[in-house]
Design a protein around this motif. Structure first.
Motif, mmCIF file in Angstrom:
data_model
loop_
_atom_site.group_PDB
_atom_site.id
_atom_site.type_symbol
_atom_site.label_atom_id
_atom_site.label_comp_id
_atom_site.label_asym_id
_atom_site.label_seq_id
_atom_site.Cartn_x
_atom_site.Cartn_y
_atom_site.Cartn_z
ATOM 1 N N LYS A 1 -2.668 4.071 -3.652
ATOM 2 C CA LYS A 1 -2.466 2.705 -4.516
ATOM 3 C C LYS A 1 -2.070 1.631 -3.745
ATOM 4 O O LYS A 1 -1.482 1.593 -2.915
ATOM 5 C CB LYS A 1 -1.637 3.182 -5.405
ATOM 6 C CG LYS A 1 -1.550 1.989 -6.617
ATOM 7 C CD LYS A 1 -0.846 2.591 -7.701
ATOM 8 C CE LYS A 1 -0.861 1.640 -8.876
ATOM 9 N NZ LYS A 1 -0.319 2.118 -10.290
ATOM 10 N N ARG A 2 -2.690 0.305 -3.925
ATOM 11 C CA ARG A 2 -2.666 -0.763 -3.570
ATOM 12 C C ARG A 2 -2.007 -1.777 -4.820
ATOM 13 O O ARG A 2 -2.520 -1.796 -5.836
ATOM 14 C CB ARG A 2 -3.639 -1.778 -3.108
ATOM 15 C CG ARG A 2 -3.577 -3.159 -2.602
ATOM 16 C CD ARG A 2 -4.479 -3.501 -1.832
ATOM 17 N NE ARG A 2 -4.446 -3.281 -0.460
ATOM 18 C CZ ARG A 2 -5.142 -3.518 0.580
ATOM 19 N NH1 ARG A 2 -6.197 -4.122 0.353
ATOM 20 N NH2 ARG A 2 -5.029 -3.040 1.825
ATOM 21 N N ASP B 1 0.896 -1.198 0.000
ATOM 22 C CA ASP B 1 0.024 0.077 0.030
ATOM 23 C C ASP B 1 1.000 1.401 0.171
ATOM 24 O O ASP B 1 1.895 1.353 0.890
ATOM 25 C CB ASP B 1 -0.788 -0.062 1.231
ATOM 26 C CG ASP B 1 -1.941 -0.958 1.243
ATOM 27 O OD1 ASP B 1 -2.540 -1.481 0.206
ATOM 28 O OD2 ASP B 1 -2.524 -1.328 2.306
#
Length: 69
Positions: A61-62, A52
């Motif tokens: 964002k992952r 992450d």
């Protein structure tokens, strides 16, 4: 970084990279490499892991990736 555990759940580990104050309109490029070498304090398990990206406590964002052993 969320590591896969032996019971197939994931365990988060936080790596703080930098604390910086930017003026409005400025940008910063940050790079970091992380080696998944075998160590005595952590056992790596096969399966889906994820990373992450957070800025100011907000997840941006992952990234999911798999580890095959």
């Amino acid at each position: 970084m969320h590591y896969k555990k032996s019971n197939q759940s994931n365990s988060p580990k936080v790596f703080k990279l930098k604390t910086i104050a930017l003026p409005p309109g400025e940008s910063l490029t940050v790079t970091k490499s992380h080696h998944l070498k075998a160590v005595t304090t952590r056992v790596h398990y096969a399966g889906e892991h994820w990373l992450d990206i957070q800025v100011n406590g907000v997840m941006l964002k992952r990234i999911k990736w798999g580890l095959a052993l």
